[in-house]
Design an enzyme around this catalytic site. Structure first.
Site, PDB file in Angstrom:
ATOM      1  N   HIS A 164      32.301 120.387  48.715  1.00 26.63           N
ATOM      2  CA  HIS A 164      32.274 121.207  47.500  1.00 26.63           C
ATOM      3  C   HIS A 164      33.232 122.397  47.592  1.00 26.63           C
ATOM      4  CE1 HIS A 164      30.643 125.024  45.880  1.00 26.63           C
ATOM      5  NE2 HIS A 164      30.757 124.374  44.751  1.00 26.63           N
ATOM      6  N   GLU A 211      27.575 121.283  50.168  1.00 29.53           N
ATOM      7  CA  GLU A 211      28.073 122.546  49.582  1.00 29.53           C
ATOM      8  C   GLU A 211      29.320 123.099  50.269  1.00 29.53           C
ATOM      9  OE1 GLU A 211      25.378 125.887  49.439  1.00 29.53           O
ATOM     10  OE2 GLU A 211      26.758 127.014  48.178  1.00 29.53           O
ATOM     11  N   HIS A 226      31.970 120.028  39.189  1.00 33.67           N
ATOM     12  CA  HIS A 226      30.531 120.077  39.478  1.00 33.67           C
ATOM     13  C   HIS A 226      29.793 118.836  38.981  1.00 33.67           C
ATOM     14  CE1 HIS A 226      29.111 123.279  41.978  1.00 33.67           C
ATOM     15  NE2 HIS A 226      30.242 123.898  41.647  1.00 33.67           N
TER      16      HIS A 226
END
Ligand code: CUO
Length: 705
Positions: A377, A361, A417
């Site tokens: 991410h 993340e 994503h």
């Protein structure tokens, strides 16, 4: 005296305001000074330095101690310096580490408030000194988390920041209309996604999805509840990051198929241009400054912007390290230990997906090795957001990908994503399939499932609705009439509510507590072909999950679509909350859990659009044993009926012990009951699983409820 709810609404209204407090009421900043003196008292600072700095901060005349010298080149340190470091009117991004530190500083400061009144005083001190979005984030964070404030509601972010939802041209039109309106006229301006682009760009067909106010509000709220680097150690936070975003992609693909587009393709080659551009037409923080926009076919580049300072090769390096971890079966922590990645563990040991997600993340306090696995991410969001001006030579603001409340407007969000999800799916494919024993509940038979909508069986209807928001809560349209409502009427997809009708037989002689899991997926892919289990696996969208007590013998379960465990019905405007009296019983479950439950998917987007000629979907219903699913909740934790599937429960464990996405998060068994498993329907060989074909018809007409 004003109610606490009213005080909260005042804090959140018109965030661009400057400080209006009267001079004589000023420093209550003793608290800020005190906080800062702690900073100054750090080892290595002399007492005289501390005293000197303190006097500067409090505004008293400076009395020089003998022998103390002022270093001219050093400006006096400012209280809440980090929080003030992000200029007003510019992007505040939770994906940027320095912005997260700034937010943490302000949140920590507001968290010291022991009452709403005290919070209001602190908020007044800071009003106008910090970035508007950061300001609202910090107030919302504190109200959501402080036990004594949980009964208070947050109004919709749509009204706090109208500029996140309608273009600047529409806002000017509203201002113009408001100024020329008579005192008894209400200005209502309509806005719909058809204005954002043209059908010459195929991606525009899903603009109603990208620009939906509820989806974007949900995403803002989810990241408020599960922030990175805030020391928020929520149960299965990483796993929920994976699951909630995977589910958003499943839903997005259902809508893409509805409008004749292919499923979204992952953005994994960062050395070729991004085909689709995006022009937000919005302004930032109600400030008038515009977001950066991206031309079609723009190439991602290294960025030296102060908020980003990363290279495309950083992403590539982190990617290959994470891939290696997945295929080796372990992460290497910052002490060099190998930490096995497996989802078959007993709590409180963390599942592999949780560890992996924390690293991807990435949360620097939760990632096992932040310096090695990096921030794939978050930095990806930022490199994409900086792509139009990577070195800030043009002094352009970042693009919408940098902000959780606007990122989902940009088609590239889904491509990014999809790439992130693909990493998680590669890991999931290393996990063993669920066994027949894990999948079945032999004492229970699901005889049939159906949906009923307006007296029609298995036929659902979608169309358009509108919702009114008072843009004048976030913006001043007319200084002479600040309290006059100026309405923006937003168009959105909607459906007629429906009811699940499930017939179940409990063949045991005792009652049985079960979990009912309902999913929906398109029946056909973009080529019009039926899908095998592996192809359809990622398209199953969770519709509902609830516990039910089966009596012995036949049971008839009726469940309304409005009770869904993914959706949030608690979406209030300022006006709703002004009208609603404060709850009497502050510790009642619905009140103490309220704000957290405010997180959730919009009810109006529960169904995909479908096609005008009707589109085939499949419903999948699985009943499992609650004794195996339940988790031992800490004392005092209450269940939350709203959006627990996507948002968890405040101060409690995620209310389902199975891996998130069960039973579609893994590849299937090759054989089930001595026959091959090809399609999802092969699982209906088990008595506790049933499926049903349904049709969703898009009417293109107004839906009123
Ligand atoms: Cu929600 Cu990338 O995490 O947007």
């Amino acid at each position: 005296m004003e109610s606490e709810q009213k005080q909260v609404l005042n804090m959140l209204q018109r965030p661009f305001r400057l400080q209006t407090r009267k001079q004589e009421k000023q420093p209550r900043s003793s608290r800020i000074v005190a906080a800062h003196v702690n900073l100054l008292s750090a080892p290595g600072r002399s007492e005289s330095e501390v005293r000197l700095n303190t006097t500067i901060l409090t505004g008293h005349p400076i009395v020089f101690d003998e022998g103390t010298r002022v270093v001219e080149s050093q400006p006096p340190p400012q209280p809440l310096a980090l929080a003030r470091s992000i200029p007003r009117g510019t992007v505040f991004s939770i994906f940027v580490k320095s912005h997260r530190l700034a937010a943490k500083e302000l949140c920590d400061y507001f968290m010291e408030a022991s009452s709403v009144k005290e919070l209001e005083e602190m908020v007044e001190e800071v009003q106008g000194l910090v970035n508007e979005k950061l300001f609202i984030f910090a107030i919302s964070f504190v109200i959501t988390r402080k036990p004594e404030m949980r009964h208070l509601r947050l109004p919709s972010i749509v009204e706090i920041f109208p500029s996140m939802f309608v273009p600047v041209t529409t806002l000017s039109e509203m201002e113009h209309e408001a100024k020329k309106s008579t005192p008894d006229q209400i200005v209502v301006t309509k806005y719909g996604p058809e204005f954002s682009s043209t059908h010459l760009k195929p991606e525009h067909r899903v603009a109603y999805w990208h620009e939906d106010y509820g989806i974007n509000s949900h995403h803002w709220h989810w990241h408020l509840v599960y922030p990175v680097d805030f020391g928020v150690k929520k149960d299965r936070k990483g796993e929920l990051f994976f699951y909630m975003h995977q589910q958003m992609l499943a839903r997005y693909d259902m809508d893409r198929l509805s409008v004749g587009l292919n499923r979204v393709q992952k953005l994994s080659n960062w050395r070729i241009p991004i085909p689709d551009g995006y022009f937000p037409k919005l302004t930032i923080n109600n400030s008038g400054q515009t977001w950066g926009s991206r031309q079609d076919n723009t190439l991602m580049q290294d960025s030296s912007r102060v908020e980003v300072r990363s290279k495309v090769s950083d992403l590539e390096q982190w990617h290959s390290r994470i891939m290696e971890a997945i295929h080796q079966g372990y992460l290497v922590d910052d002490k060099g230990n190998q930490i096995k990645l497996t989802d078959t563990v007993k709590p409180p040991e963390k599942r592999g997906i949780d560890l992996l997600s924390d690293a991807v993340e990435a949360d620097s306090s939760l990632s096992l090795n932040y310096s090695f696995y990096g921030s794939l991410h978050n930095v990806g969001h930022m490199l994409i957001a900086a792509v139009h001006d990577p070195d800030y030579f043009h002094q352009e603001n970042l693009g919408v990908m940098s902000e959780t409340g606007t990122a989902m407007r940009d088609p590239v969000f889904y491509r990014w994503h999809k790439y992130i999800d693909d990493i998680f799916q590669q890991y999931k494919l290393t996990q063993p399939p669920y066994t027949a024993e894990e999948l079945s509940l032999s004492s229970v038979e699901v005889v049939s499932v159906a949906v009923e909508c307006q007296s029609q069986k298995n036929q659902l209807i979608t169309g358009w609705s509108t919702r009114d928001f008072e843009a004048s809560r976030g913006l001043d349209f007319d200084n002479n009439k600040p309290d006059k409502p100026v309405i923006m009427q937003l168009k959105h997809l909607n459906h007629h509510p429906f009811v699940y009708n499930i017939e179940v037989i409990n063949s045991s002689s005792l009652p049985k507590e079960v979990t009912v899991r309902i999913f929906m997926a398109p029946k056909l892919n973009e080529k019009g072909a039926e899908m095998n289990f592996m192809e359809q696996r990622l398209l199953w969208a969770e519709m509902d999950r609830f516990t039910h007590n089966l009596k012995p013998g036949p049971n008839h379960i009726l469940r309304s679509s409005t009770s869904s465990s993914i959706t949030n019905l608690n979406d209030f405007t300022f006006r709703d909350l002004e009208k609603q009296p404060n709850p009497d019983n502050l510790v009642a479950p619905e009140n103490t859990l309220f704000n957290f439950c405010g997180c959730g998917w919009p009810q109006h987007m529960l169904l995909p659009r479908g096609k005008q000629e009707g589109m085939s979907f499949e419903l999948f219903v699985m009943v499992t044993d609650w004794n195996q699913d339940k988790v031992a909740q800490p004392d005092g934790a209450r269940s939350c009926s709203a959006a627990a599937s996507f948002c968890g429960i405040l101060d409690a464990l995620y209310p389902d012990g199975r891996p998130m996405g069960f039973p579609f998060d893994r590849r299937p068994l090759p054989m089930l009951l001595n026959r091959h498993v090809e399609r999802t329907s092969d699982l209906t060989r088990l008595s506790n699983i049933a499926m049903q074909d349904i049709t969703i018809t898009f009417t293109n007409a107004k839906i009123t409820q």
